[in-house]
Design a protein around this motif. Sequence first.
Motif, PDB file in Angstrom:
ATOM      1  N   GLY A  52      47.849  47.938  37.645  1.00 43.88           N
ATOM      2  CA  GLY A  52      48.122  46.641  38.254  1.00 43.88           C
ATOM      3  C   GLY A  52      47.417  46.426  39.586  1.00 43.88           C
ATOM      4  N   PRO A  53      47.560  47.339  40.562  1.00 44.08           N
ATOM      5  CA  PRO A  53      46.901  47.134  41.854  1.00 44.08           C
ATOM      6  C   PRO A  53      45.383  47.004  41.757  1.00 44.08           C
ATOM      7  CG  PRO A  53      48.609  48.803  42.035  1.00 44.08           C
ATOM      8  CD  PRO A  53      48.471  48.496  40.573  1.00 44.08           C
ATOM      9  N   SER A  54      44.756  47.766  40.859  1.00 40.65           N
ATOM     10  CA  SER A  54      43.300  47.684  40.734  1.00 40.65           C
ATOM     11  C   SER A  54      42.873  46.327  40.195  1.00 40.65           C
ATOM     12  CB  SER A  54      42.776  48.800  39.827  1.00 40.65           C
ATOM     13  OG  SER A  54      43.134  48.590  38.469  1.00 40.65           O
ATOM     14  N   ILE A  55      43.672  45.745  39.289  1.00 38.06           N
ATOM     15  CA  ILE A  55      43.346  44.436  38.723  1.00 38.06           C
ATOM     16  C   ILE A  55      43.511  43.346  39.776  1.00 38.06           C
ATOM     17  CG2 ILE A  55      44.016  42.717  36.999  1.00 38.06           C
ATOM     18  CD1 ILE A  55      42.467  45.291  36.051  1.00 38.06           C
ATOM     19  N   LEU A  56      44.518  43.445  40.595  1.00 38.69           N
ATOM     20  CA  LEU A  56      44.713  42.457  41.662  1.00 38.69           C
ATOM     21  C   LEU A  56      43.490  42.407  42.577  1.00 38.69           C
ATOM     22  CD1 LEU A  56      48.446  43.184  42.601  1.00 38.69           C
ATOM     23  CD2 LEU A  56      47.572  41.279  41.243  1.00 38.69           C
ATOM     24  N   ARG A  57      42.959  43.574  42.909  1.00 40.69           N
ATOM     25  CA  ARG A  57      41.770  43.619  43.766  1.00 40.69           C
ATOM     26  C   ARG A  57      40.551  43.033  43.056  1.00 40.69           C
ATOM     27  NH1 ARG A  57      43.857  48.797  44.747  1.00 40.69           N
ATOM     28  NH2 ARG A  57      42.276  49.722  43.372  1.00 40.69           N
ATOM     29  N   LYS A  58      40.368  43.398  41.796  1.00 39.02           N
ATOM     30  CA  LYS A  58      39.204  42.930  41.041  1.00 39.02           C
ATOM     31  C   LYS A  58      39.220  41.411  40.882  1.00 39.02           C
ATOM     32  CE  LYS A  58      36.932  46.721  39.662  1.00 39.02           C
ATOM     33  NZ  LYS A  58      35.474  46.925  39.817  1.00 39.02           N
ATOM     34  N   VAL A  59      40.392  40.847  40.644  1.00 38.24           N
ATOM     35  CA  VAL A  59      40.500  39.398  40.462  1.00 38.24           C
ATOM     36  C   VAL A  59      40.203  38.674  41.768  1.00 38.24           C
ATOM     37  CG1 VAL A  59      42.150  37.522  40.036  1.00 38.24           C
ATOM     38  CG2 VAL A  59      42.018  39.462  38.457  1.00 38.24           C
ATOM     39  N   GLU A  60      40.695  39.195  42.858  1.00 41.18           N
ATOM     40  CA  GLU A  60      40.412  38.581  44.159  1.00 41.18           C
ATOM     41  C   GLU A  60      38.905  38.578  44.427  1.00 41.18           C
ATOM     42  OE1 GLU A  60      41.730  39.027  48.876  1.00 41.18           O
ATOM     43  OE2 GLU A  60      42.502  40.411  47.360  1.00 41.18           O
ATOM     44  N   LEU A  62      36.510  38.661  42.179  1.00 42.67           N
ATOM     45  CA  LEU A  62      35.816  37.775  41.239  1.00 42.67           C
ATOM     46  C   LEU A  62      35.991  36.310  41.635  1.00 42.67           C
ATOM     47  CD1 LEU A  62      34.084  37.721  38.722  1.00 42.67           C
ATOM     48  CD2 LEU A  62      36.172  37.582  37.338  1.00 42.67           C
ATOM     49  N   ASN A  63      37.178  35.929  42.066  1.00 46.78           N
ATOM     50  CA  ASN A  63      37.384  34.549  42.513  1.00 46.78           C
ATOM     51  C   ASN A  63      36.505  34.223  43.718  1.00 46.78           C
ATOM     52  OD1 ASN A  63      39.249  33.330  40.689  1.00 46.78           O
ATOM     53  ND2 ASN A  63      40.914  34.532  41.578  1.00 46.78           N
ATOM     54  N   GLU A  64      36.327  35.188  44.608  1.00 49.52           N
ATOM     55  CA  GLU A  64      35.434  34.978  45.749  1.00 49.52           C
ATOM     56  C   GLU A  64      33.988  34.804  45.273  1.00 49.52           C
ATOM     57  OE1 GLU A  64      36.037  38.321  48.269  1.00 49.52           O
ATOM     58  OE2 GLU A  64      38.006  37.640  49.007  1.00 49.52           O
ATOM     59  N   ALA A  65      33.594  35.576  44.264  1.00 49.27           N
ATOM     60  CA  ALA A  65      32.233  35.456  43.725  1.00 49.27           C
ATOM     61  C   ALA A  65      32.031  34.094  43.054  1.00 49.27           C
ATOM     62  CB  ALA A  65      31.975  36.580  42.720  1.00 49.27           C
ATOM     63  N   PHE A  66      33.053  33.592  42.376  1.00 50.85           N
ATOM     64  CA  PHE A  66      32.960  32.268  41.751  1.00 50.85           C
ATOM     65  C   PHE A  66      32.772  31.188  42.815  1.00 50.85           C
ATOM     66  CE2 PHE A  66      35.605  33.388  37.718  1.00 50.85           C
ATOM     67  CZ  PHE A  66      34.550  34.151  37.260  1.00 50.85           C
ATOM     68  N   GLU A  67      33.511  31.314  43.882  1.00 53.63           N
ATOM     69  CA  GLU A  67      33.405  30.324  44.958  1.00 53.63           C
ATOM     70  C   GLU A  67      31.997  30.322  45.554  1.00 53.63           C
ATOM     71  OE1 GLU A  67      35.739  29.057  49.100  1.00 53.63           O
ATOM     72  OE2 GLU A  67      36.444  30.746  47.883  1.00 53.63           O
ATOM     73  N   GLN A  68      31.445  31.497  45.772  1.00 48.85           N
ATOM     74  CA  GLN A  68      30.100  31.597  46.321  1.00 48.85           C
ATOM     75  C   GLN A  68      29.048  31.059  45.352  1.00 48.85           C
ATOM     76  OE1 GLN A  68      29.555  35.708  47.423  1.00 48.85           O
ATOM     77  NE2 GLN A  68      31.183  35.654  48.965  1.00 48.85           N
ATOM     78  N   VAL A  75      40.673  32.502  38.287  1.00 44.26           N
ATOM     79  CA  VAL A  75      41.122  33.637  37.482  1.00 44.26           C
ATOM     80  C   VAL A  75      42.466  34.125  38.006  1.00 44.26           C
ATOM     81  CG1 VAL A  75      40.595  35.971  36.703  1.00 44.26           C
ATOM     82  CG2 VAL A  75      38.759  34.308  36.960  1.00 44.26           C
ATOM     83  N   ILE A  76      43.388  34.382  37.077  1.00 34.88           N
ATOM     84  CA  ILE A  76      44.726  34.881  37.407  1.00 34.88           C
ATOM     85  C   ILE A  76      44.837  36.313  36.894  1.00 34.88           C
ATOM     86  CG2 ILE A  76      47.203  34.588  36.956  1.00 34.88           C
ATOM     87  CD1 ILE A  76      45.086  31.574  36.559  1.00 34.88           C
ATOM     88  N   PRO A  77      45.390  37.232  37.675  1.00 39.99           N
ATOM     89  CA  PRO A  77      45.425  38.641  37.262  1.00 39.99           C
ATOM     90  C   PRO A  77      46.544  38.967  36.276  1.00 39.99           C
ATOM     91  CG  PRO A  77      46.402  38.400  39.441  1.00 39.99           C
ATOM     92  CD  PRO A  77      45.882  37.040  39.058  1.00 39.99           C
ATOM     93  N   SER A  78      46.177  39.694  35.228  1.00 39.69           N
ATOM     94  CA  SER A  78      47.170  40.215  34.288  1.00 39.69           C
ATOM     95  C   SER A  78      46.526  41.356  33.502  1.00 39.69           C
ATOM     96  CB  SER A  78      47.673  39.111  33.357  1.00 39.69           C
ATOM     97  OG  SER A  78      48.756  39.598  32.579  1.00 39.69           O
ATOM     98  N   GLN A  79      47.109  41.689  32.374  1.00 36.80           N
ATOM     99  CA  GLN A  79      46.595  42.777  31.541  1.00 36.80           C
ATOM    100  C   GLN A  79      46.912  42.498  30.071  1.00 36.80           C
ATOM    101  OE1 GLN A  79      49.283  45.284  33.545  1.00 36.80           O
ATOM    102  NE2 GLN A  79      47.719  46.622  34.442  1.00 36.80           N
ATOM    103  N   GLU A  80      46.110  43.081  29.202  1.00 39.95           N
ATOM    104  CA  GLU A  80      46.472  43.190  27.789  1.00 39.95           C
ATOM    105  C   GLU A  80      47.046  44.593  27.627  1.00 39.95           C
ATOM    106  OE1 GLU A  80      44.563  42.635  23.318  1.00 39.95           O
ATOM    107  OE2 GLU A  80      43.234  42.815  25.044  1.00 39.95           O
ATOM    108  N   ILE A  81      48.363  44.650  27.504  1.00 40.43           N
ATOM    109  CA  ILE A  81      49.076  45.923  27.592  1.00 40.43           C
ATOM    110  C   ILE A  81      49.190  46.556  26.213  1.00 40.43           C
ATOM    111  CG2 ILE A  81      51.232  47.014  28.319  1.00 40.43           C
ATOM    112  CD1 ILE A  81      51.657  44.171  29.832  1.00 40.43           C
TER     113      ILE A  81
END
Length: 255
Positions: A52-60, A62-68, A75-81
Amino acid sequence: MIDIHCHILPGVDDGPSTLAESLELARLAESEGITKIIATPHHQHPMFENSGPSILRKVEELNEAFEQANINLTVIPSQEIRIHGEVIQNMELGDVLPLTPQSSYLLVEFPSNGIPHYTTRLFYDLQMKGYTPIIAHPERNKVFVEKPDLLYDMVKTGVLTQVTASSLTGHLGKKVKKFTEQLIDANLTHFIASDAHNLNERPFRLREAYSVLEDGFGFDAVYQYKENAELLLDTHYVQVLPPEPVKKRKRLYFF
């Protein structure tokens, strides 16, 4: 449109391997009219481990990269469990993420060829804790195809399901398409999502799937499925019609 199941994060599973590929996939999503994506990298998969924590960081990131890159996509963070016996304990530790930060919905994946014996008990325990399992792509599970009443029994208890856009469009074969249509007809599925991984072999096809849905089941069905994705994102209860058993095709006997 909202896509509740997508492998868009770079370098975490069998989705894009680089940020550049994620940006290309995001531009494809934008061209289809998708505005929000729930990132669902594989978790507790035999080949992938995405906490979970690693996905939260990755999503943040990626959203910054989209903005740039001037990509109008969130993108909203979750998982296929991947289903496992310690789902509840891992949720309490923050290792397992629901489909949105405030929601009670969990996207759960089964092995392609089986359903673990503890599934019914686990789903019951999750529901007693206030969580609603959403089974990812049941139309691609060998056991459900052979024994659809097992899925019917689960949906009767309040479990939800999500079919893949490419299953409905026929890109995964005629048999998968037929079973997907049967699940829709029997009210045994509640969401359509892309499960997109890349530009070519596994793109979104979400717009095409909704077009196929409208041709076969009418605009009301399109509205229902799109609204369910919106309701899920807004942490509201989704629309659930009374489930029915899958109608078995009658055999023809010739004498």
